[in-house]
Design an enzyme around this catalytic site. Structure first.
Site, PDB file in Angstrom:
ATOM      1  N   HIS A   1      36.845  43.892  48.050  1.00 36.30           N
ATOM      2  CA  HIS A   1      36.053  43.786  49.012  1.00 36.30           C
ATOM      3  C   HIS A   1      35.597  45.217  49.244  1.00 36.30           C
ATOM      4  CE1 HIS A   1      38.495  43.964  53.139  1.00 36.30           C
ATOM      5  NE2 HIS A   1      39.206  44.922  52.246  1.00 36.30           N
TER       6      HIS A   1
ATOM      7  N   HIS B   1      43.236  42.938  47.753  1.00 45.03           N
ATOM      8  CA  HIS B   1      44.374  42.286  48.765  1.00 45.03           C
ATOM      9  C   HIS B   1      44.502  41.066  47.648  1.00 45.03           C
ATOM     10  CE1 HIS B   1      43.834  45.743  51.232  1.00 45.03           C
ATOM     11  NE2 HIS B   1      42.426  45.165  51.528  1.00 45.03           N
TER      12      HIS B   1
ATOM     13  N   ASP C   1      38.960  32.885  46.049  1.00 45.20           N
ATOM     14  CA  ASP C   1      40.312  33.861  45.054  1.00 45.20           C
ATOM     15  C   ASP C   1      39.595  34.152  44.086  1.00 45.20           C
ATOM     16  OD1 ASP C   1      42.841  33.947  44.322  1.00 45.20           O
ATOM     17  OD2 ASP C   1      43.303  32.413  42.913  1.00 45.20           O
ATOM     18  N   HIS C   2      39.693  35.162  43.604  1.00 51.43           N
ATOM     19  CA  HIS C   2      39.596  36.401  42.674  1.00 51.43           C
ATOM     20  C   HIS C   2      38.459  36.172  42.215  1.00 51.43           C
ATOM     21  CE1 HIS C   2      43.517  35.166  40.521  1.00 51.43           C
ATOM     22  NE2 HIS C   2      42.922  36.319  40.334  1.00 51.43           N
TER      23      HIS C   2
ATOM     24  N   GLU D   1      46.114  41.028  55.289  1.00 52.63           N
ATOM     25  CA  GLU D   1      45.294  40.968  54.490  1.00 52.63           C
ATOM     26  C   GLU D   1      46.745  41.892  53.951  1.00 52.63           C
ATOM     27  OE1 GLU D   1      41.082  43.000  54.800  1.00 52.63           O
ATOM     28  OE2 GLU D   1      42.848  44.678  55.081  1.00 52.63           O
TER      29      GLU D   1
END
Lengths: 135, 135, 135, 135, 135, 135
Positions: D15, D42, D80-81, D125
């Site tokens: 991100h 993360h 995810d991913h 996070e």
């Protein structure tokens, strides 16, 4: 000026999730692998949270040595290295889900603590599944 | 739409639990090993929880960089690698139990945060003993 | 078919890093905050690894109950809730760095174990700093 | 007799924190390293807490298998991913701070749970920064 | 009397596993979700182990402050909050798998340590996947 | 340039330590609470370490997806939610101590990996007791 204090403890036990009123098929459908006929087991990690005023003389909410001894008597001596379904009175007629175990433990500890304290327990059945109960 | 955000920090310190109004015998009876005359110590792990509305411009409740700096100034610079009983003003006349340390830290952080925020601290004295205070 | 088995234990202690042959300035330069005159402290986490053949009768490398008792006598009873510099013989003339503490503990445990076993200790001073010693 | 049950899950994602209404200078000033033009990432750890009455027949608050499947569909399969800014609809126009991610996840899970349940999510996070949202 | 000392550090980064010599299909087949075109990311936890003799004057194998500074310069400043594929020279032509990252970090740290020390690094890409490299 | 890669997995199981050649008294003396007639149980955490050269084309020592599938087939499908003494062939005539479980797992995984790889397993029976076996 209420502070919460926590003491961790643990116990290892075998259990099986099974409702005797149901057929084997329904038990398998609802409880899946947790219904295994010959039991499986867990390392249960327990957090006991007691909330109350800080005593000015001691700086303590509660003597953690007393709390440790109560947990030992009420939880560890009763459930550690046991088969919850076969070796305990508490789960002879109560399904030993994490939810029910936490309620049983809360009731036992509640009766050993003064009314001025609030009580909450958190029980880790695995590192990914856990429950919390506060009465 | 209040969200809580947490920042962890830590400090290492020596302390001794001791009430100067009591005899040595009473101190030993109440505080046991924690009363050791020459001090013992801990790695204190601190969680600081701040609750508030999410700012639409930043997506933040609070700038965690600011929070980290406040924790550094108010907690780490003051207590890290110190003897709480001898090296700090705060515990010259206050028994440095985890309960009292959490109240002292909460008060210091509270004065540095805007009123719109709620504040809670959790302090781990050991992995098995910890406390929580929210004012 | 050698297997290694590990038992974890812990103790809390105060200490100060200080070389009496040096000036205060040099001690401060080398040891920094760890040189604090009034001590600071840690939760020490200890892993004791014993390697040996698996006994066919018991399925054990070593009775972990025996190992737990040895660790209690040699490490916990000696160092838990103590000031390493002031309360122990071992660190009266030896700087209590994690390295030296691990060597002292290894020597004590080594003398209590049969020669057929290999021994290694790992000592966590904080979650970010730790040491390992195997003789 | 409400009990809370928790299921942990995780997802890995890239991100970037960036407000398109601001200049690059302002973005850098507010978001610092988190504003890195080419993204960073993360391992997000998620705790989903559901509170409700314990069902007498099952001993469960909620079937954790159902909860696990809902988390898989609503959270893991989606995030995810992934690159949260580029690969998801949810964060095309919403800054993917931990606060906003937790609100988005809460809303998705809330719509999949019966009204009788209370819901709270906690999102790590990093091991040092985490948030909690309960609606 | 060699002792090993460890310092933990961490960095957050985005990456993508992709071999430019291969077709998109082959990349997808080999790297699956890790091949996501827009990157994903991780919290990398790093353990740096240095083995050597204990200095009699200091009780240290190595000054952990020096080691911390080397890790900061060589690893954190270079990789933290970066896109490994786009923002670093090291992984412009090297696939940033955990294996390759650990080798790159080991080489960088090796060149900053005296020859008398042995070096090993452990890199956690997630809590369930990690690697170790010792030269 | 050998690198070690690790994959974590887990399984929950019931077991009992008991040598059928011995009297009940001797079993109780040697195995204590672990000899409980109706079994107890654990959350077993498994680390599987594979060491080998890094493949230049993939940057991998081994495809972790393959390793995950092998662990699922050989360990999780066989032992998860089982009673090791009653439900498995492996421990019908072998005491299911952590030592023996680690050897059984190692042998199963060894037969599924190419000879060029070294293999080591670490098995956590509880957070305080664990074993390691490398053949």
């Amino acid at each position: 000026m209420a502070v919460s204090v926590c003491r961790r403890a643990h116990f290892n036990a075998a259990h099986r999730l099974y409702n005797p009123k149901w057929t084997d098929e329904k038990n398998q459908e609802v409880f899946g692998k947790c219904n295994n006929y010959n039991y499986h087991g867990h390392n249960y990690e327990l957090e006991v949270w007691v909330t109350g005023e800080v005593d000015e003389e001691t700086g303590y909410v509660i003597d953690l040595g007393y709390l440790r001894d109560v947990i030992k008597t009420e939880v560890e001596d009763r459930f550690d290295h046991k088969n919850l379904n076969l070796d305990t009175e508490e789960f002879k007629n109560l399904i030993p889900t994490a939810e029910n175990i936490s309620i049983v433990i809360w009731n036992k500890l509640r009766s050993r603590l003064e009314n001025k304290f609030e009580l909450k327990v958190r029980l880790y059945e695995t590192p990914r599944n856990f429950v919390e109960y506060g009465g």
